[in-house]
Scaffold this motif. Structure first.
Motif, short mmCIF file in Angstrom:
data_model
loop_
_atom_site.label_atom_id
_atom_site.label_comp_id
_atom_site.label_asym_id
_atom_site.label_seq_id
_atom_site.Cartn_x
_atom_site.Cartn_y
_atom_site.Cartn_z
N LYS A 21 -22.64 12.46 -4.70
CA LYS A 21 -22.86 11.23 -3.95
C LYS A 21 -22.38 11.39 -2.51
CE LYS A 21 -23.00 8.09 -7.84
NZ LYS A 21 -22.16 7.39 -8.84
N MET A 22 -21.27 12.10 -2.36
CA MET A 22 -20.77 12.40 -1.02
C MET A 22 -21.82 13.19 -0.23
SD MET A 22 -17.53 11.79 0.05
CE MET A 22 -16.84 13.26 0.80
N VAL A 23 -22.39 14.16 -0.90
CA VAL A 23 -23.38 15.01 -0.23
C VAL A 23 -24.57 14.17 0.22
CG1 VAL A 23 -25.06 16.85 -0.60
CG2 VAL A 23 -22.72 17.15 -1.39
N LEU A 72 -16.09 18.41 1.84
CA LEU A 72 -15.91 18.66 0.41
C LEU A 72 -15.05 19.89 0.21
CD1 LEU A 72 -19.61 17.97 -0.44
CD2 LEU A 72 -17.72 16.63 -1.30
N PRO A 73 -13.76 19.71 0.09
CA PRO A 73 -12.86 20.84 -0.01
C PRO A 73 -13.25 21.81 -1.12
CG PRO A 73 -11.64 18.78 0.05
CD PRO A 73 -13.09 18.43 -0.08
N GLY A 74 -13.28 23.07 -0.78
CA GLY A 74 -13.58 24.08 -1.79
C GLY A 74 -15.04 24.35 -1.99
N ARG A 75 -15.88 23.56 -1.35
CA ARG A 75 -17.32 23.78 -1.48
C ARG A 75 -17.84 24.48 -0.23
NH1 ARG A 75 -18.47 23.48 -6.77
NH2 ARG A 75 -17.76 21.51 -7.67
N THR A 76 -18.81 25.34 -0.41
CA THR A 76 -19.36 26.06 0.73
C THR A 76 -20.70 25.48 1.14
OG1 THR A 76 -20.59 27.65 -0.61
CG2 THR A 76 -18.28 28.16 -0.14
#
Length: 273
Positions: free
Chosen positions: A76-78, A96-100
């Motif tokens: 949902k953030m995306v 989004l911490p940890g996401r590339t």
DNA sequence: AAAGAGGACAACCGCGAAACG
DNA sequence: ACGTTTCGCGGTTGTCCTCTT
């Protein structure tokens, strides 16, 4: 005069990385930190170009990379961020911490786009898709039209056709799908919903999460810490890896840290706790 | 069980921006 | 100020896996 290629392509390996290559890259970066990527392959004994090494490290080997499917909340953030920022994947990823960026981009192209279209929302504009053209095609033309829909309807829209009116009619048939207004699906990103945020990822330890929990440190900032991990005067990575003394030191300040397992590198060169 | 199709994801490519001398 | 080098980003492609026929 053209640009110099990022590396001499002769004799360089391409394609999927092997465990051995991963091990070499990890060992090199743990020992030396991140330096000039152009020099990394040579110094690490890899037959890869520096760019490839950077990508591999950034997207898969970095200890703070979170793997696995995006949670409902993350997705949902995306969607929300994409509505604001467009295809600026790195900007979206930074929220989004940890996401590339690569992971988010792939997820968007393979999952979210379809999902939005099924909901009757144009993934480009985040506005409701107009109903499909009413006029039925001529019988002779029908096959051709179907072909076009098959090949384009499920495909990524060419960015050069950014005008939404050019693309919407070839998309999904939304006859049976209730159209949702954008505000019905877009969430505010400043208030995570407890259910979603604790859904799929809650049972997993992520290095970033651990870092975030280190709030007892004065002026703690997880990004700064991740940066510091590679500086000479900070043993952050060692602490995360397996340094018992450092861990004891940290837990003497914050006993609750004992709940976190120690981070170790597996035999298959993945990070674990 | 085998072959083909489609989906998912890792990796590559080219370009622009930033950094550096 | 300018040219060169390096990095990072976004788009695209390639490969592997799963599903369907």
């Amino acid at each position: 005069m053209g640009r110099q290629p990022c590396c001499d392509k002769v004799g360089l390996k391409k394609g999927p990385w092997t465990a051995e290559e991963d091990r070499k890259l990890i060992n090199f970066i743990i020992t030396n930190g991140q330096c000039c990527w152009r020099a990394v392959p040579k110094l690490a004994g890899l037959l890869r170009c520096g760019k490839s090494c950077r990508l591999r490290w950034t997207n898969y080997l970095r200890p703070d990379v979170k793997r696995g499917l995006l949670s409902e909340y993350e997705e949902k953030m995306v969607i929300d961020l994409h509505a604001q920022l467009g295809n600026r994947w790195s900007k979206i990823a930074s929220h989004l911490p940890g996401r590339t960026d690569n992971e988010i981009k792939n997820h968007w192209n393979t999952h979210v786009k379809k999902k939005l279209r099924k909901m009757g929302i144009d993934p480009l504009t985040h506005k409701p898709l107009p109903p499909p053209a009413v006029e039925p095609p001529q019988p002779e033309e029908a096959d051709k039209v179907e072909e076009v829909i098959d090949s384009e309807g499920s495909e990524i829209v060419d960015s050069s056709k950014s005008d939404p009116t050019e693309i919407v009619n070839n998309d999904f048939c939304i006859d049976e799908i209730p159209v949702m207004e954008p505000h019905e699906i877009l969430l505010s990103c400043d208030e995570p919903t407890p259910s979603s945020s604790s859904s799929s990822s809650s049972s997993l330890y992520s290095p970033t999460k651990v870092l975030e929990e280190l709030h007892f440190l004065p002026s703690f900032d997880s990004e700064i810490m991740m940066d510091s991990m590679w500086s000479d005067d900070f043993g952050g990575l060692e602490l995360l890896i397996n340094d018992g003394d450092q861990r004891d030191y940290a837990t003497s300040f914050e006993p609750s840290l004992l709940q976190y397992p120690v981070m170790v590198m597996d035999e298959d060169y993945s990070w674990n706790f």
